[in-house]
Design a protein around this motif. Structure first.
Motif, PDB file in Angstrom:
ATOM      1  N   ASN A  77       0.827  -1.212   0.000  1.00  0.00           N
ATOM      2  CA  ASN A  77       0.000   0.000   0.000  1.00  0.00           C
ATOM      3  C   ASN A  77       0.866   1.269   0.000  1.00  0.00           C
ATOM      4  O   ASN A  77       2.075   1.184   0.242  1.00  0.00           O
ATOM      5  CB  ASN A  77      -0.869  -0.023   1.258  1.00  0.00           C
ATOM      6  CG  ASN A  77      -2.326   0.197   0.934  1.00  0.00           C
ATOM      7  OD1 ASN A  77      -2.750  -0.013  -0.192  1.00  0.00           O
ATOM      8  ND2 ASN A  77      -3.091   0.610   1.920  1.00  0.00           N
ATOM      9  N   PRO A  78       0.268   2.427  -0.221  1.00  0.00           N
ATOM     10  CA  PRO A  78       1.024   3.663  -0.101  1.00  0.00           C
ATOM     11  C   PRO A  78       1.758   3.796   1.232  1.00  0.00           C
ATOM     12  O   PRO A  78       1.232   3.473   2.294  1.00  0.00           O
ATOM     13  CB  PRO A  78      -0.060   4.737  -0.241  1.00  0.00           C
ATOM     14  CG  PRO A  78      -1.073   4.105  -1.128  1.00  0.00           C
ATOM     15  CD  PRO A  78      -1.100   2.665  -0.717  1.00  0.00           C
ATOM     16  N   ALA A  79       2.985   4.256   1.123  1.00  0.00           N
ATOM     17  CA  ALA A  79       3.799   4.553   2.302  1.00  0.00           C
ATOM     18  C   ALA A  79       3.465   5.976   2.758  1.00  0.00           C
ATOM     19  O   ALA A  79       2.578   6.625   2.187  1.00  0.00           O
ATOM     20  CB  ALA A  79       5.270   4.449   1.918  1.00  0.00           C
ATOM     21  N   THR A 116       1.154   1.308  -3.855  1.00  0.00           N
ATOM     22  CA  THR A 116      -0.049   1.898  -4.439  1.00  0.00           C
ATOM     23  C   THR A 116      -1.298   1.168  -3.987  1.00  0.00           C
ATOM     24  O   THR A 116      -1.249  -0.031  -3.684  1.00  0.00           O
ATOM     25  CB  THR A 116       0.035   1.901  -5.978  1.00  0.00           C
ATOM     26  OG1 THR A 116      -1.141   2.537  -6.502  1.00  0.00           O
ATOM     27  CG2 THR A 116       0.137   0.504  -6.553  1.00  0.00           C
ATOM     28  N   CYS A 117      -2.408   1.916  -3.982  1.00  0.00           N
ATOM     29  CA  CYS A 117      -3.702   1.297  -3.687  1.00  0.00           C
ATOM     30  C   CYS A 117      -4.394   0.883  -4.984  1.00  0.00           C
ATOM     31  O   CYS A 117      -5.514   0.390  -4.952  1.00  0.00           O
ATOM     32  CB  CYS A 117      -4.565   2.271  -2.897  1.00  0.00           C
ATOM     33  SG  CYS A 117      -4.610   3.918  -3.627  1.00  0.00           S
ATOM     34  N   THR A 118      -3.751   1.108  -6.120  1.00  0.00           N
ATOM     35  CA  THR A 118      -4.320   0.667  -7.405  1.00  0.00           C
ATOM     36  C   THR A 118      -3.365  -0.314  -8.092  1.00  0.00           C
ATOM     37  O   THR A 118      -2.942  -0.068  -9.230  1.00  0.00           O
ATOM     38  CB  THR A 118      -4.603   1.867  -8.338  1.00  0.00           C
ATOM     39  OG1 THR A 118      -3.369   2.602  -8.514  1.00  0.00           O
ATOM     40  CG2 THR A 118      -5.661   2.788  -7.782  1.00  0.00           C
ATOM     41  N   SER A 137      -8.654  -1.499   1.350  1.00  0.00           N
ATOM     42  CA  SER A 137     -10.101  -1.689   1.199  1.00  0.00           C
ATOM     43  C   SER A 137     -10.619  -1.280  -0.181  1.00  0.00           C
ATOM     44  O   SER A 137     -11.513  -1.925  -0.728  1.00  0.00           O
ATOM     45  CB  SER A 137     -10.849  -0.953   2.299  1.00  0.00           C
ATOM     46  OG  SER A 137     -10.630   0.440   2.182  1.00  0.00           O
ATOM     47  N   SER A 138     -10.066  -0.217  -0.769  1.00  0.00           N
ATOM     48  CA  SER A 138     -10.558   0.197  -2.091  1.00  0.00           C
ATOM     49  C   SER A 138     -10.133  -0.808  -3.164  1.00  0.00           C
ATOM     50  O   SER A 138     -10.872  -1.083  -4.116  1.00  0.00           O
ATOM     51  CB  SER A 138     -10.026   1.589  -2.450  1.00  0.00           C
ATOM     52  OG  SER A 138      -8.629   1.562  -2.662  1.00  0.00           O
ATOM     53  N   ALA A 139      -8.948  -1.383  -2.993  1.00  0.00           N
ATOM     54  CA  ALA A 139      -8.458  -2.370  -3.964  1.00  0.00           C
ATOM     55  C   ALA A 139      -9.208  -3.694  -3.814  1.00  0.00           C
ATOM     56  O   ALA A 139      -9.495  -4.377  -4.809  1.00  0.00           O
ATOM     57  CB  ALA A 139      -6.953  -2.582  -3.770  1.00  0.00           C
ATOM     58  N   GLY A 284      -6.325  12.055  -6.377  1.00  0.00           N
ATOM     59  CA  GLY A 284      -5.717  10.732  -6.558  1.00  0.00           C
ATOM     60  C   GLY A 284      -5.970   9.814  -5.383  1.00  0.00           C
ATOM     61  O   GLY A 284      -5.066   9.156  -4.891  1.00  0.00           O
ATOM     62  N   CYS A 285      -7.221   9.756  -4.937  1.00  0.00           N
ATOM     63  CA  CYS A 285      -7.626   8.787  -3.917  1.00  0.00           C
ATOM     64  C   CYS A 285      -8.832   8.052  -4.461  1.00  0.00           C
ATOM     65  O   CYS A 285      -9.901   8.631  -4.511  1.00  0.00           O
ATOM     66  CB  CYS A 285      -7.979   9.467  -2.603  1.00  0.00           C
ATOM     67  SG  CYS A 285      -8.745   8.340  -1.395  1.00  0.00           S
ATOM     68  N   PRO A 286      -8.692   6.790  -4.887  1.00  0.00           N
ATOM     69  CA  PRO A 286      -7.465   6.017  -5.084  1.00  0.00           C
ATOM     70  C   PRO A 286      -6.541   6.647  -6.146  1.00  0.00           C
ATOM     71  O   PRO A 286      -6.969   7.519  -6.908  1.00  0.00           O
ATOM     72  CB  PRO A 286      -7.986   4.660  -5.570  1.00  0.00           C
ATOM     73  CG  PRO A 286      -9.413   4.598  -5.118  1.00  0.00           C
ATOM     74  CD  PRO A 286      -9.912   6.004  -5.136  1.00  0.00           C
ATOM     75  N   THR A 339       2.742   7.307  -2.033  1.00  0.00           N
ATOM     76  CA  THR A 339       2.027   7.730  -0.823  1.00  0.00           C
ATOM     77  C   THR A 339       0.671   8.292  -1.199  1.00  0.00           C
ATOM     78  O   THR A 339       0.274   8.235  -2.371  1.00  0.00           O
ATOM     79  CB  THR A 339       2.871   8.764  -0.041  1.00  0.00           C
ATOM     80  OG1 THR A 339       2.228   9.046   1.202  1.00  0.00           O
ATOM     81  CG2 THR A 339       3.068  10.059  -0.816  1.00  0.00           C
ATOM     82  N   CYS A 340      -0.050   8.827  -0.236  1.00  0.00           N
ATOM     83  CA  CYS A 340      -1.301   9.506  -0.554  1.00  0.00           C
ATOM     84  C   CYS A 340      -1.598  10.560   0.501  1.00  0.00           C
ATOM     85  O   CYS A 340      -0.911  10.646   1.516  1.00  0.00           O
ATOM     86  CB  CYS A 340      -2.455   8.511  -0.663  1.00  0.00           C
ATOM     87  SG  CYS A 340      -3.170   8.009   0.899  1.00  0.00           S
ATOM     88  N   MET A 341      -2.649  11.344   0.244  1.00  0.00           N
ATOM     89  CA  MET A 341      -2.955  12.475   1.144  1.00  0.00           C
ATOM     90  C   MET A 341      -3.388  12.017   2.528  1.00  0.00           C
ATOM     91  O   MET A 341      -3.272  12.762   3.488  1.00  0.00           O
ATOM     92  CB  MET A 341      -4.029  13.390   0.511  1.00  0.00           C
ATOM     93  CG  MET A 341      -5.402  12.786   0.310  1.00  0.00           C
ATOM     94  SD  MET A 341      -5.452  11.621  -1.077  1.00  0.00           S
ATOM     95  CE  MET A 341      -5.881  12.636  -2.447  1.00  0.00           C
ATOM     96  N   GLY A 359     -14.629  10.634  -2.263  1.00  0.00           N
ATOM     97  CA  GLY A 359     -15.459  10.362  -1.087  1.00  0.00           C
ATOM     98  C   GLY A 359     -14.629   9.745   0.025  1.00  0.00           C
ATOM     99  O   GLY A 359     -14.767  10.095   1.194  1.00  0.00           O
ATOM    100  N   LYS A 360     -13.742   8.824  -0.345  1.00  0.00           N
ATOM    101  CA  LYS A 360     -12.939   8.153   0.685  1.00  0.00           C
ATOM    102  C   LYS A 360     -12.010   9.151   1.381  1.00  0.00           C
ATOM    103  O   LYS A 360     -11.944   9.183   2.608  1.00  0.00           O
ATOM    104  CB  LYS A 360     -12.114   7.012   0.066  1.00  0.00           C
ATOM    105  CG  LYS A 360     -11.171   6.386   1.081  1.00  0.00           C
ATOM    106  CD  LYS A 360     -10.494   5.130   0.592  1.00  0.00           C
ATOM    107  CE  LYS A 360      -9.489   4.641   1.638  1.00  0.00           C
ATOM    108  NZ  LYS A 360      -8.873   3.367   1.310  1.00  0.00           N
ATOM    109  N   ALA A 361     -11.309   9.964   0.616  1.00  0.00           N
ATOM    110  CA  ALA A 361     -10.392  10.931   1.231  1.00  0.00           C
ATOM    111  C   ALA A 361     -11.164  11.904   2.113  1.00  0.00           C
ATOM    112  O   ALA A 361     -10.696  12.295   3.182  1.00  0.00           O
ATOM    113  CB  ALA A 361      -9.612  11.681   0.159  1.00  0.00           C
TER     114      ALA A 361
HETATM  115 FE1  F3S Z   1      -5.469   5.000  -1.732  1.00  0.00          FE
HETATM  116 FE2  F3S Z   1      -4.822   6.558   0.245  1.00  0.00          FE
HETATM  117 FE3  F3S Z   1      -7.159   6.787  -0.859  1.00  0.00          FE
HETATM  118  S1  F3S Z   1      -4.422   4.412   0.100  1.00  0.00           S
HETATM  119  S2  F3S Z   1      -7.653   4.759  -1.600  1.00  0.00           S
HETATM  120  S3  F3S Z   1      -5.207   7.165  -1.864  1.00  0.00           S
HETATM  121  S4  F3S Z   1      -6.740   6.882   1.300  1.00  0.00           S
END
Ligand code: F3S
Length: 389
Positions: A77-79, A116-118, A137-139, A284-286, A339-341, A359-361
């Motif tokens: 997953n994202p670091a 990555t989550c994708t 969870s998104s993957a 970019g979430c995912p 990584t991600c936000m 929505g997830k972020a």
């Molecule tokens: Fe991915 Fe981070 Fe969103 S892991 S699904 S970008 S919360």
């Protein structure tokens, strides 16, 4: 749960501590959920990579496990930071040292350091019916629903255990009888991209871990499904959904008897619209797909950026489309990988109000990131990025 002789041997510690620990985790999980046996998996995807989320305890666990080798293709997953440009982007040095140590253990075990989550956009794309042990969870939602593969929503430790053993307990979504839809939703108006994330937030909250069946009056693309599944998994624990005539298993089960209709106005209730004092627009979430990057570039092409705009993209996808990335970077857009936000320490880096189209972020940033969030459509986000305050 039944164990083969070989599995018993691992459990007794004949292959060493890390393998024994991994088998103990799987056995405990299998017993808890009444699994009959372990089933071989095609791949693993492990969450619990950012130092921000796993801390020193998680780091110590990985250190203990790092003598083992993964048995199947494994991505992570994202670091908590961009592993290459962390300094330039302002990530704290102390945090970076811990984060690098975490990644070194995953690498030592043989996992792909593609954070990555994708993973399904960059080579770890399961086929229909594959058994997996994925934990993002998104993957999980995408793999189960859009690809028709079979995975439970694993925790980081159980996904790691499965990657080491190459198997997972056969229960839950690994069994066809647990994949039927429970409840129907009809959306009879045309909805736009971020509405899928807003819809997902609403439905996830309503149904928790049930399996929804959607009927949309207009077409749906893969990026929209990505946003829908991610959001449902954030407010609820939805790990599988079906979309009539779109997802591969939608015709394999009877449709639910009852459908709840959700209007565009009800979907719009999920947005958070206070656009004052935003200090970062984060998309970019995912993680973004090529099509999404292209849409963003097309919008920005003849415009000047006035506010910080970060795009989160899997590293391989970034390398594959270097030309487009260069064009975006020329416009002062920050391209951020690994990584991600949500899992990076943005608050500690001085950001306090972040605008997203996910929505997830929007669910996680206030709680996990301790920052204010604005949630709107992609184009609104880009307008803010080019419009300044
Ligand atoms: Fe991915 Fe981070 Fe969103 S892991 S699904 S970008 S919360």
């Amino acid at each position: 749960m039944f164990l083969t002789k070989e599995e018993e041997r691992i459990l007794e510690g004949k292959q060493g501590f890390s393998y024994k620990k991994a088998m103990e985790i799987l056995e405990a999980l299998g017993d808890l959920y009444g699994a009959e046996k372990l089933v071989p998996i095609e791949s693993a995807q492990i969450s619990g990579v950012s130092f921000k989320t796993i801390g020193d305890a998680g780091l110590a666990f990985l250190r203990d496990m790092s003598d083992a080798k993964v048995e199947v293709p494994t991505t992570i997953n994202p670091a908590g930071m961009d592993l290459v440009n962390w300094e330039e982007l302002g990530f704290p040095r102390e945090f970076a040292e811990k984060q690098k140590e975490i990644i070194s253990y995953y690498k030592k075990m043989g996992a792909e350091p593609e954070c990555t989550c994708t993973p399904y956009l960059v080579g770890n794309k399961p086929s229909f019916g594959d058994h997996l042990a994925w934990s993002e969870s998104s993957a999980v939602s995408y793999a189960n629903s859009v690809l028709g593969a079979r995975t439970n929503r694993e925790g980081g430790a159980s996904a790691l255990a499965s990657s080491i053993i190459g198997k997972t307990p056969k229960y839950g979504y690994h069994l066809k009888e647990n994949r039927a839809p429970d409840i129907g939703f009809k959306i009879n108006e045309e909805i736009k991209r971020a509405d899928f994330g807003a819809l997902g937030k609403k439905v996830g909250r309503l149904i928790e871990d049930k399996t929804p069946f959607f009927e949309f009056s207009s077409s749906v693309n893969l990026d929209e499904l990505k946003l829908l599944g991610a959001a449902m998994a954030s407010t609820g624990a939805v790990a599988l959904y079906h979309v009539k005539n779109v997802t591969p298993e939608s015709k394999e089960y009877d449709e639910p008897n009852e459908f709840i209709e959700i209007s565009k106005d009800e979907i719009s209730d999920e947005y958070i619209n206070d656009k004052s004092n935003i200090d970062l627009v984060a998309l970019g979430c995912p993680h973004l797909s090529f099509d999404e990057l292209k849409t963003i570039y097309d919008y920005l092409k003849n415009k000047e950026i006035k506010k910080e705009l970060w795009l989160f993209v899997a590293r391989s996808l970034r390398e594959e489309h270097q030309e487009l990335i260069n064009e975006l970077e020329k416009k002062d857009v920050k391209i951020v990988s690994d990584t991600c936000m949500v899992v990076s320490p943005l608050k500690e880096m001085g950001y306090s109000k972040i605008m997203v189209d996910s929505g997830k972020a929007s669910t996680y940033l206030p709680s996990l990131g301790d920052v204010e969030v604005v949630f709107s459509d992609l184009i609104d986000c880009l307008e803010v990025a080019v419009g300044g305050d």
